[in-house]
Design an enzyme around this catalytic site. Structure first.
Site: not given
Length: 541
Positions: A159, A162, A374
């Site tokens: 992404h 990110e 993450e």
């Protein structure tokens, strides 16, 4: 010292003259008497030879003081200012700033040129706007596969908005090459593993993202507006989204290299997420919901875990990353309105289901154990926070890759001792299989215990072998397959060989009967479900 004595003598002269002046007697009267020329100490100094010498000494001392003060101030100023933004390709240290694609390319090329015995740079394709998808191999054998040594990978910036993972992977490369001769753990890892690092899978999305933006979707997608982590083939639901150049490049890449372990770096939360990301429609909702789209929507927002046959291994891998991270294992929520994760890990579908994710594709299609990492609550935090992110993630990034050496590894041979390529292997009770390389190699990450492996290859009799996994080191297992027995009189061409039914390359979990209907729903409820999924993804990654 000399300047100090001179200054003191002059100070005494000034005091002596001041005491003789009327203004010294009444320092606060409104109309002080002005000193005449003969009483002015400055004039006394200027009008005598001795005085002129004293003034010269004072000026010299004053200049020396100012010079030293200027040096101190410059040093203090340089300590207070941040490091220069410009990246210098010949510098030994990588700066903690965000690097655009040109800077990233220069860094990778400079590193490859400086460390030719430890690195190799190659491109797996180009983005829609023509930017190279660079991969850096870091290993003591960077240009060719080391027989018996596993290939592992990291993928960052799928992404575009990110990018913390993108920068962490650049710093990981820098740390590996600069620490090879001083850090024995790094040396062992690079001597026994080929590490492939793709810092950015979505360079076009990054180019339009904005630093300091913690939420939202600007830059998340590729240049055509596709979410690349929803663009892979799926196992529970047909993915009708048109394939993109970036995902096609990654699919081709992992089809050519037998990756054992992988991590995909994201932002927007602080958790290690493991497969499955998707899930079949809940059987409990069947008969309650009137349409499959409504069932899917309800399941998405009251999600349950969707567990793989290797759930114990995936939980272990996720815990390895979370526990070596400075904060992740605490399981603290990023915001009051966002979920907290016990021990810093979660099953992907239990968090929120998604279709077309990369980690599920790696696992089911190629047997590669990939998890999603993450690593930042803010998707695109300010650059001054990058150093802290590196300190938080450095140990985790290294320790996670070493898990490729856990479990079982070995070779599959024919009776002549020649390797058998593309032999299919499945651990009994774990229906997602894997295959051997052209050298007959295989690896499987397993926790300590007793196992049976089923080995198949065309033209050979299948075989079942038993083995034990211990904690301290991987189990070495070599398997020899015998040629299939001849069955006389079969076939018009004379004698032939029995060929067992070839096991499928990889097991794909079957979807329930109503999954096909769900994929074809085009009503308002399906639209609402897809919209909510998109919104949830933009918030959490």
């Amino acid at each position: 010292m000399f300047c100090f004595i001179t200054t003191a003598l002059v100070g005494q002269l000034f005091t002596f003259v001041d005491l003789k002046s009327p203004s010294a007697v009444h320092p606060i009267q409104s109309n002080p008497i002005q000193l005449n020329q003969t009483n002015d100490p400055k004039m006394i100094l200027r009008n005598t030879i001795v005085g002129q010498l004293i003034l010269m000494l004072l000026y010299g001392c004053h200049y020396a003081y100012l010079s030293s003060a200027k040096t101190v101030n410059n040093d203090q100023l340089s300590m207070a200012l941040p490091e220069p933004r410009a990246y210098l390709p010949d510098a030994q240290n990588l700066d903690f700033v965000y690097h655009d694609h040109e800077e990233l390319t220069r860094f990778l090329r400079a590193t490859s040129a400086r460390y030719p015995n430890l690195t190799a740079l190659y491109s797996i394709g180009k983005s829609i706007q023509g930017r190279d998808l660079w991969v850096m191999v870091v290993s003591s054998s960077p240009y060719e596969h080391m027989v018996g040594k596993p290939d592992v990978k990291y993928v960052g910036n799928i992404h575009g908005n990110e990018p913390v993972g993108r920068e962490m992977l650049l710093h990981l490369i820098q740390y590996f090459v600069s620490s090879y001769n001083t850090d024995q753990y790094v040396k062992w890892l690079l001597d026994n593993t080929r590490i492939h690092i793709l810092p950015t899978m979505n360079p076009d999305g990054y180019a339009v993202s904005k630093e300091g933006t913690c939420d939202g979707g600007q830059g998340r997608y590729n240049a055509r507006g596709f979410d690349l982590n929803r663009n892979f083939p799926d196992y529970f639901k047909q993915n009708n989204k048109r394939g993109q150049p970036e995902t096609d490049a990654v699919k081709d890449w992992i089809s050519k290299i037998q990756f054992v372990l992988s991590g995909s770096l994201h932002g927007g939360a602080l958790v290690a997420s493991y497969p499955y990301d998707n899930t079949p429609n809940s059987r409990l909702l069947k008969g309650i919901c009137r349409s499959s789209a409504l069932c899917a929507m309800f399941q998405t927002y009251s999600a349950a875990p969707s567990l793989t046959p290797d759930d114990d291994v995936f939980k272990h891998l996720s815990l390895v990353y979370a526990r070596n991270h400075a904060k992740m294992s605490r399981g603290v929520a990023c915001k009051s309105a966002t979920p907290a994760f016990e021990n810093g890990i979660t099953n992907g579908a239990a968090w929120y289901p998604l279709t077309g994710g990369m980690q599920d594709y790696n696992y089911v299609w190629y047997g590669c154990m990939e998890i999603t990492l993450e690593i930042s609550c803010c998707k695109f935090p300010p650059a001054y926070e990058l150093k802290k992110y590196w300190e938080d993630n450095q140990l985790s990034l290294i320790k996670f890759l070493a898990e490729a050496h856990r479990g079982v590894q070995g070779f599959v041979f024919d009776p002549a001792g020649m390797p058998i390529e593309r032999a299919s292997i499945k651990i009994k009770g774990r229906d997602v299989g894997f295959q051997t390389t052209k050298y007959g190699e295989f690896w499987r990450i397993l926790l300590p215990g007793y196992y049976k492996a089923e080995v198949f290859a065309e033209g050979y009799a299948p075989r079942e072998v038993e083995f034990v996994i211990v904690e301290q080191h991987p189990t070495l297992l070599n398997v020899t397959l015998q040629a299939s027995k001849r069955i006389e009189g079969v076939g018009a061409g004379g004698p032939s060989f029995y060929r067992p039914m070839q096991a499928p390359q990889h097991y794909r979990p079957g979807a329930p009967p109503y999954a096909t209907a769900a994929s074809n729903d085009n009503g308002i409820l399906s639209t609402i479900s897809n919209g909510l999924n998109s919104l949830y993804s933009n918030i959490f990654g």
